[in-house]
Scaffold this active site. Structure first.
Site, PDB file in Angstrom:
ATOM      1  N   GLY A 204       0.762  -1.159  -0.047  1.00 41.83           N
ATOM      2  CA  GLY A 204      -0.210  -0.176   0.001  1.00 41.83           C
ATOM      3  C   GLY A 204       0.756   1.411  -0.017  1.00 41.83           C
ATOM      4  O   GLY A 204       1.810   1.306  -0.376  1.00 41.83           O
ATOM      5  N   LEU A 230      -4.306  -6.082  -4.746  1.00 41.56           N
ATOM      6  CA  LEU A 230      -3.235  -4.936  -4.773  1.00 41.56           C
ATOM      7  C   LEU A 230      -1.873  -5.516  -4.203  1.00 41.56           C
ATOM      8  O   LEU A 230      -1.821  -5.969  -3.125  1.00 41.56           O
ATOM      9  CB  LEU A 230      -3.721  -3.832  -3.792  1.00 41.56           C
ATOM     10  N   ASP A 231      -0.834  -5.152  -4.959  1.00 36.45           N
ATOM     11  CA  ASP A 231       0.548  -5.504  -4.852  1.00 36.45           C
ATOM     12  C   ASP A 231       0.755  -7.051  -4.381  1.00 36.45           C
ATOM     13  O   ASP A 231       1.743  -7.462  -3.747  1.00 36.45           O
ATOM     14  CB  ASP A 231       1.039  -4.599  -3.431  1.00 36.45           C
ATOM     15  N   GLU A 232      -0.022  -7.714  -4.713  1.00 39.29           N
ATOM     16  CA  GLU A 232       0.151  -9.209  -4.730  1.00 39.29           C
ATOM     17  C   GLU A 232       0.363 -10.114  -6.089  1.00 39.29           C
ATOM     18  O   GLU A 232       0.225 -11.361  -5.953  1.00 39.29           O
ATOM     19  CB  GLU A 232      -1.377  -9.763  -4.327  1.00 39.29           C
TER      20      GLU A 232
END
Length: 287
Positions: A204, A230-232
């Protein structure tokens, strides 16, 4: 006596592992008069899947379509997922950026010096700061400001830019907007993001400030494919750097800019050279 001209291709494939795959592929390439310049294989014992990348030269009369036809028996026999790339065709990239331009500048530099063989066909931003860089480079600049009520419209414009330029890859070079689930799915495997943290830690916003509050001794950056989570997304490349208790959050941000630029450039280079293959939530990287 001048050497005969040759064509260079890259073949990638993945399938359930079975005996005879490599022999079958190389036999068909030999029949074309191909000469293998580089070969990498990986068997994932956990999933039972086999991955392979072969770079080869062939007589100039051999086309990409000809290679695809030649390996059709292999595809049928082993249920192989394949892709053939003509190495003479420069991959086209759309770069998205917000206010921080260090990763964009580094990408352009690495292309200029020939370390990366690609073409940036558009710079897209939700701010105006990068316009001058694009204009100096002679690259079309698209200002697409994103608000709550304009996100869907601007993403459709982005898709039109990707389509009209024939872009092979979208690079989020510190683009500080989250792509919608719909766009992430439509462009899956074709969007690379640089996250200014060593994932899976500190996801994040403001990861360096999160890291500073936790007193970390290592900071890093992660380049990954974008997914709706998100961001994975599957990780392509990472790097860390040692820091100390004496450094402020701003010091970590400054050190992080260098790491981000390097990691993103390496990830993009790996992708455009067809050295990255998706393996579920992970990647196989033939560096």
């Amino acid at each position: 006596m001048a050497e005969a001209p040759i064509a260079t291709y890259v073949l990638t494939l993945s399938c359930v592992d079975r005996p005879g795959i490599v022999a079958a592929v190389t036999t068909e390439l030999a029949e074309l008069g191909a000469n293998i310049a580089e070969s990498n294989q990986f068997w994932d014992r956990g999933t039972g899947r086999f991955f392979m990348r072969i770079a080869f030269t062939a007589p100039v009369g051999v086309t990409r379509e000809g290679v695809e036809r030649a390996i059709e028996p292999v595809i049928s026999r082993f249920d192989v997922k394949t892709r053939v790339i003509d190495a003479a065709v420069r991959p086209k990239i759309v770069v998205m950026v917000s206010k921080f331009d260090h990763a964009l500048r580094h990408l352009l530099y690495q292309i200029h010096v020939g370390w990366m063989d690609a073409e940036v066909v558009a710079v897209v931003s939700n701010h105006e700061e990068a316009r001058r860089i694009a204009e100096i480079e002679g690259i079309p600049f698209h200002h697409l400001p994103v608000g709550k009520d304009t996100k869907a419209e601007q993403e459709e414009k982005l898709l039109a830019i990707v389509r009209d330029t024939g872009a092979d890859l979208v690079v989020l070079a510190r683009y500080m907007q989250v792509l919608s689930d719909s766009l992430s799915k439509r462009l899956f495997g074709k969007v690379i993001n640089i996250h200014h943290s060593f994932l899976p830690s500190f996801k994040g916003a403001k990861p360096y400030h999160q890291a500073h509050e936790r007193g970390v001794k290592l900071i890093g950056a992660t380049a990954h494919y974008v997914t709706p989570d998100l961001d994975e997304g599957p990780i392509i490349e990472q790097e860390t750097e040692r820091v100390t208790h004496a450094m402020t959050a701003d010091d970590l941000v400054a050190a992080g800019r260098d790491i981000e630029s390097r990691v993103l450039a390496r990830a993009v280079k790996l992708h455009v050279e067809s050295r990255v293959m998706l393996n579920g939530h992970k990647t196989v990287v033939f560096a």
